[in-house]
Write an enzyme that holds these catalytic residues in place. Structure first.
Site, short mmCIF file in Angstrom:
data_model
loop_
_atom_site.label_atom_id
_atom_site.label_comp_id
_atom_site.label_asym_id
_atom_site.label_seq_id
_atom_site.Cartn_x
_atom_site.Cartn_y
_atom_site.Cartn_z
N GLY A 13 0.84 -1.21 0.00
CA GLY A 13 0.00 0.00 0.00
C GLY A 13 0.87 1.26 0.00
N GLY A 16 -0.43 4.90 -0.86
CA GLY A 16 -1.61 5.43 -0.16
C GLY A 16 -1.27 6.67 0.67
N GLN A 17 -2.24 7.12 1.46
CA GLN A 17 -2.06 8.36 2.23
C GLN A 17 -0.85 8.27 3.16
OE1 GLN A 17 -5.09 9.30 5.14
NE2 GLN A 17 -4.42 11.42 5.34
N ASP A 57 -0.68 -7.57 -5.08
CA ASP A 57 -2.04 -7.66 -4.55
C ASP A 57 -1.89 -8.52 -3.29
OD1 ASP A 57 -4.57 -8.37 -3.84
OD2 ASP A 57 -5.27 -8.71 -5.89
N TYR A 147 -14.65 -2.82 8.41
CA TYR A 147 -13.28 -2.32 8.58
C TYR A 147 -12.81 -2.54 10.03
CZ TYR A 147 -9.51 1.21 8.82
OH TYR A 147 -8.32 1.86 9.00
N LYS A 151 -9.89 -4.89 11.53
CA LYS A 151 -8.75 -4.35 12.29
C LYS A 151 -8.57 -5.10 13.61
CE LYS A 151 -6.94 -1.64 9.48
NZ LYS A 151 -5.55 -1.88 9.04
N ILE A 177 -5.89 10.36 10.28
CA ILE A 177 -4.61 10.98 9.92
C ILE A 177 -4.84 12.14 8.96
CG2 ILE A 177 -2.31 10.59 8.94
CD1 ILE A 177 -2.82 9.03 11.58
N1 LIG Z 1 -5.34 7.23 7.04
C1 LIG Z 1 -5.94 7.10 8.22
O1 LIG Z 1 -6.58 8.05 8.72
C2 LIG Z 1 -5.85 5.79 8.96
C3 LIG Z 1 -6.41 5.72 10.25
C4 LIG Z 1 -6.35 4.53 10.94
C5 LIG Z 1 -5.69 3.44 10.39
N2 LIG Z 1 -5.14 3.53 9.14
C6 LIG Z 1 -4.48 2.34 8.60
O2 LIG Z 1 -3.22 2.68 8.05
C7 LIG Z 1 -2.93 1.85 6.91
C8 LIG Z 1 -2.64 2.73 5.71
O3 LIG Z 1 -3.77 3.53 5.47
P1 LIG Z 1 -3.81 4.68 4.36
O4 LIG Z 1 -4.56 5.80 4.96
O5 LIG Z 1 -2.48 4.92 3.78
O6 LIG Z 1 -4.78 4.00 3.31
P2 LIG Z 1 -5.01 4.35 1.76
O7 LIG Z 1 -6.38 3.93 1.40
O8 LIG Z 1 -4.61 5.75 1.48
O9 LIG Z 1 -3.96 3.40 1.08
C9 LIG Z 1 -4.12 2.00 1.09
C10 LIG Z 1 -3.34 1.44 -0.06
O10 LIG Z 1 -3.65 0.04 -0.16
C11 LIG Z 1 -3.69 -0.28 -1.53
N3 LIG Z 1 -4.46 -1.50 -1.73
C12 LIG Z 1 -5.79 -1.67 -1.77
N4 LIG Z 1 -6.09 -2.96 -2.03
C13 LIG Z 1 -4.92 -3.62 -2.14
C14 LIG Z 1 -4.57 -4.96 -2.40
N5 LIG Z 1 -5.49 -5.92 -2.61
N6 LIG Z 1 -3.26 -5.27 -2.44
C15 LIG Z 1 -2.31 -4.34 -2.23
N7 LIG Z 1 -2.57 -3.05 -2.00
C16 LIG Z 1 -3.87 -2.70 -1.95
C17 LIG Z 1 -4.31 0.92 -2.21
O11 LIG Z 1 -3.95 0.95 -3.57
C18 LIG Z 1 -3.69 2.06 -1.41
O12 LIG Z 1 -2.50 2.50 -2.03
C19 LIG Z 1 -4.17 0.95 6.75
O13 LIG Z 1 -3.93 -0.27 7.42
C20 LIG Z 1 -5.26 1.70 7.47
O14 LIG Z 1 -6.26 0.84 7.93
C21 LIG Z 1 -5.21 4.69 8.43
#
Ligand SMILES: NC(=O)c1ccc[n+]([C@@H]2O[C@H](COP(=O)([O-])OP(=O)(O)OC[C@H]3O[C@@H](n4cnc5c(N)ncnc54)[C@H](O)[C@@H]3O)[C@@H](O)[C@H]2O)c1
Length: 321
Positions: A13, A16-17, A57, A147, A151, A177
């Site tokens: 991932g 992602g963010q 994936d 979700y 978790k 975040i």
């Molecule tokens: N951003 C937040 O506010 C927040 C808060 C609590 C927990 N989290 C956790 O932090 C982690 C990262 O979150 P984020 O905000 O960067 O999420 P995001 O949605 O921005 O990024 C997630 C990434 O996972 C990738 N993805 C989706 N399906 C996939 C698959 N089958 N195989 C491989 N990659 C895949 C997506 O392409 C994306 O790049 C996650 O575990 C999320 O649950 C985030």
């Protein structure tokens, strides 16, 4: 338990963010050639140019195994996930990616004897039966979203792998975040990022949560700091593994609006709560993170007003009106 040091990292991932901001920090520490970006669907990202990358994936264990083999990976930061609001739209996909994906990563870590794994959890792991103020480290969970369910399962599974198989897996219950590089990927706290773009571009924002919905939040620099500090901590000092509460600030949309008003005085906010309100209402308002503070010295740097100033400063330069 392996005493080896992290040398070569795979980030799932990675675009992602959180990944898009964690990756540059990991590159600074470990060297850009030692951080492999696991990307789900290939896209144009600056970071891809000077780092090894591979399409992964996480629902396909063979692809994780192949990447670990090919790049000689010893540590995985497992960030691939389907977030809360997106997960309620497609709970089946959320199950597959979040539960099967995490299981696959942990299995590869066990089989390949990896040095460390980072598996983040979330405040979504809590539910409406959880005490909502100063939510304890150990308490009733009972989340009501797919979700959140995924978790909690991830936390339990990761702890199981630690105690049963000596896999050094660590994780934080991230709050919402807030960041300015990559837009959030479909969570319930996304309003706290969107509001800045709209305040700067259009001077108005329609919020999808009610004005008084207080939630725990954290600015990205603190998120990165917490992640790296936990991964660096001496294992002997950790009383918990995959499920540390971490907190930085708690606020409502109205609190955030008032803080933005101090810098953008003609900004207006309107409220039109949608399906995400129900999710937000089932989450904590604030977290007790005293275990993280005691065990590995957690301390956030950014308050609400410091975060708001920095977000507006950075985004005003980035956004062309
Ligand atoms: N951003 C937040 O506010 C927040 C808060 C609590 C927990 N989290 C956790 O932090 C982690 C990262 O979150 P984020 O905000 O960067 O999420 P995001 O949605 O921005 O990024 C997630 C990434 O996972 C990738 N993805 C989706 N399906 C996939 C698959 N089958 N195989 C491989 N990659 C895949 C997506 O392409 C994306 O790049 C996650 O575990 C999320 O649950 C985030």
């Amino acid at each position: 338990m392996s005493k080896n040091l992290t040398k070569k990292i795979l980030v799932t991932g990675a675009t992602g963010q959180i990944g898009s901001e964690l990756v540059p920090e990991l590159k600074k520490i470990y060297g850009k050639e030692n951080v492999v970006l696991g990307i789900h669907k290939r896209k144009n990202v600056d970071d891809l140019e000077d780092s090894p990358s591979t399409v992964i994936d996480v629902t396909n264990k063979n692809l994780i195994e192949d990447a670990v083999q090919e790049f000689d990976i010893d540590t995985i930061y497992h960030l691939a996930a389907i977030l809360s609001a997106a997960g309620e739209k497609d709970p089946w996909l959320a199950w597959k990616v979040n539960i099967d994906g995490t299981y696959n990563v942990l299995e590869v870590a066990r089989e390949k004897k990896l040095v460390k794994v980072f598996c983040p959890s979330s405040i979504a792991a809590f539910g409406p039966d959880t005490p909502r103020v100063n939510t304890p480290q150990i308490t009733v969970m009972n989340p009501k979203t797919m979700y959140g369910l995924s978790k909690v399962t991830g936390e339990l599974l990761a702890n199981y792998y630690f105690y049963k198989f000596n896999v050094d897996v660590r994780g934080l219950r991230y709050p919402g975040i807030i960041s300015n590089k990559t837009l959030p990927g479909g969570g319930t706290t996304d309003y706290a990022v969107e509001i800045f773009y709209e305040a700067i571009k259009n001077k108005k924002y329609v919020c999808f949560l009610k004005s008084d919905t207080v939630l725990p939040m954290m600015y990205m620099p603190d998120c990165i700091k917490a992640t790296l500090n936990l991964m660096d901590a001496e294992i002997q000092s950790l009383r918990y593994h995959s499920d540390y509460n971490v907190a930085a600030m708690s606020f409502s949309p109205d609190d955030l609006f008032k803080e933005i008003l101090k810098i953008i005085p003609d900004f207006k906010i309107y409220y039109n709560p949608d399906h995400r309100q129900k999710i937000a209402d089932s989450w904590p308002q604030s977290l007790d993170d005293s275990s993280a503070r005691k065990d590995w010295g957690w301390k956030p740097d950014f308050t609400l007003s410091e975060m708001v100033k920095d977000m507006i400063n950075v985004l005003s330069k980035k956004i062309t009106i």
